[in-house]
Design an enzyme around this catalytic site. Structure first.
Site, PDB file in Angstrom:
ATOM      1  N   ASP A   1       0.834  -1.203   0.000  1.00  0.00           N
ATOM      2  CA  ASP A   1       0.000   0.000   0.000  1.00  0.00           C
ATOM      3  C   ASP A   1       0.869   1.254   0.000  1.00  0.00           C
ATOM      4  O   ASP A   1       1.990   1.240  -0.505  1.00  0.00           O
ATOM      5  CB  ASP A   1      -0.940  -0.041   1.209  1.00  0.00           C
ATOM      6  CG  ASP A   1      -2.304   0.534   0.909  1.00  0.00           C
ATOM      7  OD1 ASP A   1      -2.397   1.757   0.734  1.00  0.00           O
ATOM      8  OD2 ASP A   1      -3.276  -0.233   0.844  1.00  0.00           O
TER       9      ASP A   1
ATOM     10  N   HIS B   1      -3.544   5.987   3.308  1.00  0.00           N
ATOM     11  CA  HIS B   1      -4.326   4.808   2.915  1.00  0.00           C
ATOM     12  C   HIS B   1      -3.782   3.523   3.549  1.00  0.00           C
ATOM     13  O   HIS B   1      -4.546   2.705   4.090  1.00  0.00           O
ATOM     14  CB  HIS B   1      -4.316   4.688   1.392  1.00  0.00           C
ATOM     15  CG  HIS B   1      -5.283   3.701   0.833  1.00  0.00           C
ATOM     16  ND1 HIS B   1      -4.954   2.385   0.616  1.00  0.00           N
ATOM     17  CD2 HIS B   1      -6.578   3.835   0.451  1.00  0.00           C
ATOM     18  CE1 HIS B   1      -5.998   1.741   0.112  1.00  0.00           C
ATOM     19  NE2 HIS B   1      -6.997   2.599   0.005  1.00  0.00           N
TER      20      HIS B   1
ATOM     21  N   SER C   1     -11.406  -1.160  -0.430  1.00  0.00           N
ATOM     22  CA  SER C   1     -10.078  -1.087   0.196  1.00  0.00           C
ATOM     23  C   SER C   1     -10.123  -1.575   1.630  1.00  0.00           C
ATOM     24  O   SER C   1      -9.100  -2.020   2.173  1.00  0.00           O
ATOM     25  CB  SER C   1      -9.560   0.355   0.189  1.00  0.00           C
ATOM     26  OG  SER C   1      -8.925   0.682  -1.025  1.00  0.00           O
TER      27      SER C   1
END
Length: 531
Positions: free
Chosen positions: A169, A203, A361
């Site tokens: 990520d 994220h 996600s």
């Protein structure tokens, strides 16, 4: 992928809610590459006789010295802006090259494909996150209550073995109050080729929190893993310009394989099929690593396939709402395997902050976390067995059986754990001090095991309480028995074929007796693997 000005707006929103928060600025000491990026795969064991190698050798000899450039660089000269080796093992070499902005990429690709030794040339596609930011600081983690995760933690009572989940990520906030102590050593930045894991996008920190945020520490939230020893290996694939590429992800996957991780989670995707990316996923699958990936967030735009979720070897995870309806954004296609909660998920953000966010996600790490719990409770579980447990205990929503919206269904972590514990504890074995024979390996999925005794056996003593075969989950595996002509050799045949790649254990109890009424002196236990 989000633009930086959107990220800046999000950060401002957080600072307004929390008070003054200082956010790090990205260091941008280099000019951003502007040319087309390519991935080149060629068979390195054939390079010696290839046009590429001969051209490079001649060019170097004419210059009077051998330089350190790769064959591609020597041929292309000023046409290449930069080059890196992504993968180089077992006779296959993968390189990522960035062309000069003046080069016609399509023409370059077609010319390179004609060279001997080149197996594949494709564009290095840019990845994008699969999230959709919602209201900051949602009041509670509704999904933990609805899925009875607290009961799950009480059920396992913190027992378990170490499990590592590689999160490929945007990095991680290594100092976040809810993640300190939950991060495995060895994280790496494949976007910038250094050890900096700073998460500018936030994220990766959010995805990691869903899995392993510290429970019962008086701060923030709790990850699904609870107190179990499940840690995150952060593998950053975002570079200093905020971009992610397939080549970064490939390098991260191969690194995860080398680190022998148990599970990989990828909450990003690309709509273009990449052969090189697919190969990397296959390598992880061959290494026994489960790869969970977000199904995609573009349901309202025609459900375009997103990779790696749409690769057959990945486990594609879609999203449902609190009402267990498929999320308005969650992709629908034949590759969806499971769904998990993916709306208004309260999770960690950089600088000890928290945020409610939505997207596949976040449903993906929830399901990956459930798999990690099963692996922690029984490290012998194979990827196939974990997948079967999740499928057997999932709620079948939508059309009966596997469907394009929900896959096999909505994952139920508590039910999966209870089924595993029942398999491990509920199937009673005779209370005997087993003599352990050396383990065996066979490639025969219908292997007939033969055990020789020194006396004639009594056939009536051979049954499923005295001769047992159990799989890695301790479930009974049906077998049938037969004796040789002299009645001294026991033949054990599977009723159905064994599963390749699985472990089984054969038990022979002391209740087996000879024709003259004597019982076996020592009980026997032998583990075997079907490769």
């Amino acid at each position: 992928m989000r633009r930086h000005w959107i990220l800046a707006m999000i950060f401002v929103m957080i600072s307004l809610c929390l008070g003054t928060v200082a956010f790090a600025e990205k260091e941008n000491s280099e000019d951003e590459p502007t040319g087309e990026r390519l991935i080149v795969i060629y068979e390195s064991d054939k390079l010696e006789n290839s046009v590429i190698q001969k051209f490079a050798k001649n060019a170097a000899e004419s210059e009077g010295s051998i330089d350190k450039k790769t064959p591609l660089e020597r041929i292309s000269g000023d046409m290449i802006q930069s080059q890196e080796v992504v993968f180089d093992k077992k006779g296959i070499r993968t390189e990522q090259i960035t062309l000069d902005k003046s080069v016609d990429a399509d023409e370059y690709i077609e010319n390179l494909k004609k060279q001997d030794g080149v197996e594949l040339v494709e564009k290095d596609y840019e990845l994008e996150y699969l999230d959709d930011v919602s209201d900051p600081y949602y009041e509670n983690q509704w999904y933990l209550a609805q899925y009875q995760i607290k009961k799950l933690w009480d059920r396992v009572d913190s027992r378990g073995e170490d499990v590592v989940v590689a999160v490929i990520d945007s990095g991680i906030d290594e100092y976040h109050e809810d993640l300190v102590g939950r991060i495995a050593n060895g994280g790496y930045n494949f976007g910038d080729r250094n050890d900096s894991l700073t998460d500018y996008a936030g994220h990766g920190t959010a995805v990691s929190g869903v899995i392993s945020a510290t429970v019962d520490n008086g701060k923030g939230i709790a990850g699904i893993a609870g107190d179990l020893p499940i840690k995150i290996l952060p593998l950053k694939v975002e570079d200093i310009w905020g971009r992610m590429y397939v080549s970064y992800a490939i390098a991260a996957i191969d690194y995860a394989i080398e680190k022998d991780v148990d599970i990989i989670n990828i909450s990003s995707g690309v709509s273009q099929y990449s052969y090189a990316y697919h190969r990397a996923i296959q390598r992880a699958n061959d290494a026994g690593i489960m790869v969970f990936a977000s199904a995609g967030n573009f349901r309202q735009k025609g459900n375009p396939l997103f990779y790696p979720a749409a690769y057959e070897e990945s486990i594609s995870v879609g999203s449902v709402s609190e009402q267990q309806s498929v999320s308005y954004f969650s992709e629908s296609n034949e590759f969806v395997d499971f769904v998990g909660p993916g709306e208004e998920i309260l999770t960690t953000k950089p600088y000890d902050s928290y945020e409610s966010t939505s997207g596949t996600s976040f449903s993906s790490p929830f399901v990956a976390g459930a798999a990690a719990i099963l692996k922690s409770l029984n490290s012998d579980l194979s990827s196939f067995e974990i997948r079967e447990l999740l499928a057997e205990t999932a709620i079948d929503l939508g059309d009966k059986g596997k469907d394009d919206d929900y896959g096999y269904g909505l994952v139920q972590p508590l039910k999966a754990v209870e089924q595993l514990i029942q398999n491990l504890e509920g199937a009673e074995l005779p209370d005997e001090k087993w003599q352990i024979w050396d383990s065996k390996t066979t490639s025969d999925i219908n292997k007939v095991w033969q055990v020789k005794f020194n006396q004639v056996l009594e056939m009536s003593s051979l049954n499923d309480t005295t001769i047992l075969v159990r799989d890695a989950l301790n479930r009974k595996f049906d077998v049938k028995f037969a004796l040789s002509e002299d009645k001294k050799t026991l033949k054990i045949t599977p009723v159905k074929s064994y599963e390749s790649g699985e472990n089984y254990t054969l038990y022979i109890s002391t209740k087996v007796k000879s024709k003259d009424g004597k019982f076996l002196k020592e009980p026997i236990k032998m583990t075997f693997n079907v490769d």
